[in-house]
Design an enzyme around this catalytic site. Structure first.
Site, PDB file in Angstrom:
ATOM      1  CG  HIS A   1      -0.788   4.112   4.449  1.00 35.46           C
ATOM      2  ND1 HIS A   1      -1.449   3.766   5.595  1.00 35.46           N
ATOM      3  CD2 HIS A   1      -0.282   2.958   3.960  1.00 35.46           C
ATOM      4  CE1 HIS A   1      -1.343   2.456   5.785  1.00 35.46           C
ATOM      5  NE2 HIS A   1      -0.650   1.941   4.800  1.00 35.46           N
TER       6      HIS A   1
ATOM      7  CB  CYS B   1      -0.964  -0.006   1.174  1.00 34.91           C
ATOM      8  SG  CYS B   1      -0.198  -0.498   2.719  1.00 34.91           S
TER       9      CYS B   1
END
Ligand code: A2P
Length: 340
Positions: A244, A131
């Site tokens: 994130h 990710c």
């Protein structure tokens, strides 16, 4: 195969990424003839909804793959390893969110906007990248087309969603305990995450890097087809639910492109949104990126310490573009190009 005949499955249907996959299949109206939801024995009796229908959770076994065409896996490396051969034998293509096979030579590691054509060489398993690599490369790729990149220095601020549904619940529980004056207890993550942050909870290797940093470094080189790219990373877990963020310093081989050209290249790249309002001090934030498909990019500035470098800051939903959406986009590419 005609797109209306696809027998689709999600393995890891009850997890943080699996649940998001069902939402995305519905939102993008992915064409399937049938859909099945697999998880472990623990989840039997539960159901999950998609396009107005409830699907019972079934236990994944090697036999189920002969009746499937595409399986979206998000159940951890061990589960993909367990079923890879059975899926191949059964003629079912795996799109895998785990890190189990990402660095194998004959496994395409794909961000469709960047290296979608790598999918054409698949041998039955296509991997979704880490990710943090996805979130960073969505910003780096359009910039690399303006001028070749020599070196990247990246620091991450990673949400707990990357550690799964149980870690998400743990952040909530610890926050409630802390506010109530109770001592938060770490059961899923290795340390208290509420009102704290810590180095990413993956093992440190001989070079002194943790597993997440190693993935970010090596997967980026594979996706960009650039083994000579110099890249170093520091990965940190922060008390954020699901998006994130990353601080990225990019050094070019030659003169750096102008900020105007960089803004334009980012704004034109599919899946990227520039959020760079210096006047109001408004830049990418994980809360703004959560639940969105676009990777937000801002703080775009010249690095005053290096005339060939720039700095920027990105936020992206780890569960969507960082995992479930990328997997569904790979499936869409396969359907569009008749590739399975
Ligand atoms: P379960 O909920 O039944 O344990 P997360 O990454 O959010 O923790 O989710 C992991 C997912 O992987 C869950 O859906 C979990 O199901 C699933 N899972 C774990 N082991 C297996 C297995 N052997 N077969 C299929 N799914 C599995």
């Amino acid at each position: 195969m005609h797109k209306d005949h696809i027998r689709l499955a999600v393995v890891g249907a009850t997890g943080a990424v699996g649940t998001e996959m069902f939402r995305i299949l519905e939102q993008r109206n992915f064409p399937f003839a049938s859909l099945r939801a697999f998880a472990s024995e623990r989840s039997v009796g539960k159901t999950i909804r998609c396009k107005g229908k409830a699907y019972p959770i079934e236990v994944a076994t090697p036999e189920v793959f002969k009746d499937l065409d595409i399986a979206l896996f998000s159940a951890g490396s061990e589960t993909t390893k367990l079923f890879r051969d059975a899926a191949k034998k059964g003629g079912c293509l795996i799109i895998d969110n785990s890190s189990a096979f990402r660095m194998e030579r004959d496994v395409p590691l794909v961000i469709p906007e960047i290296n979608g054509d790598d999918i054409k060489a698949h041998k039955g398993l296509i991997a979704v990248p880490n990710c943090s690599a996805i979130v960073m490369l969505m910003a780096v790729c359009p910039i690399s087309k303006l001028s070749p990149i020599k070196r990247i220095v990246v620091s991450t601020y990673q949400a707990v969603s990357g550690a799964g549904a149980k870690a998400l619940a743990e952040l909530e529980e610890q926050t409630q305990d802390f506010v109530a004056g109770k001592q938060p207890v770490a059961k899923v993550l290795p340390h208290q995450i509420a009102f704290n942050l810590f180095s990413h909870n993956t093992a440190i290797n001989e070079a002194g890097y943790n597993g997440e940093e190693w993935k970010l470094i090596h997967e980026s080189k594979k996706i960009l087809h650039n083994d000579s790219l110099a890249i170093t990373a520091t990965c940190v877990r922060v008390p954020v639910m699901r998006a994130h963020s990353e601080s990225v310093n990019i050094e070019f081989k030659d003169a750096r492109p102008t900020l105007e050209h960089i803004h334009k290249a980012l704004a034109e790249f599919p899946g990227v949104k520039v959020v760079d309002d210096r006047e109001n001090n408004y830049f990418p934030m994980p809360l703004d990126a959560s639940g969105k498909d676009d990777i937000l990019v801002g703080r775009i500035r010249n690095d005053i310490s290096n005339p060939k470098a720039i700095d920027l800051f990105v936020s992206g939903d780890q569960l969507r573009k960082g995992a479930a959406l990328d997997a569904v986009q790979i499936a869409e590419y396969l359907v569009k190009n008749d590739l399975f």
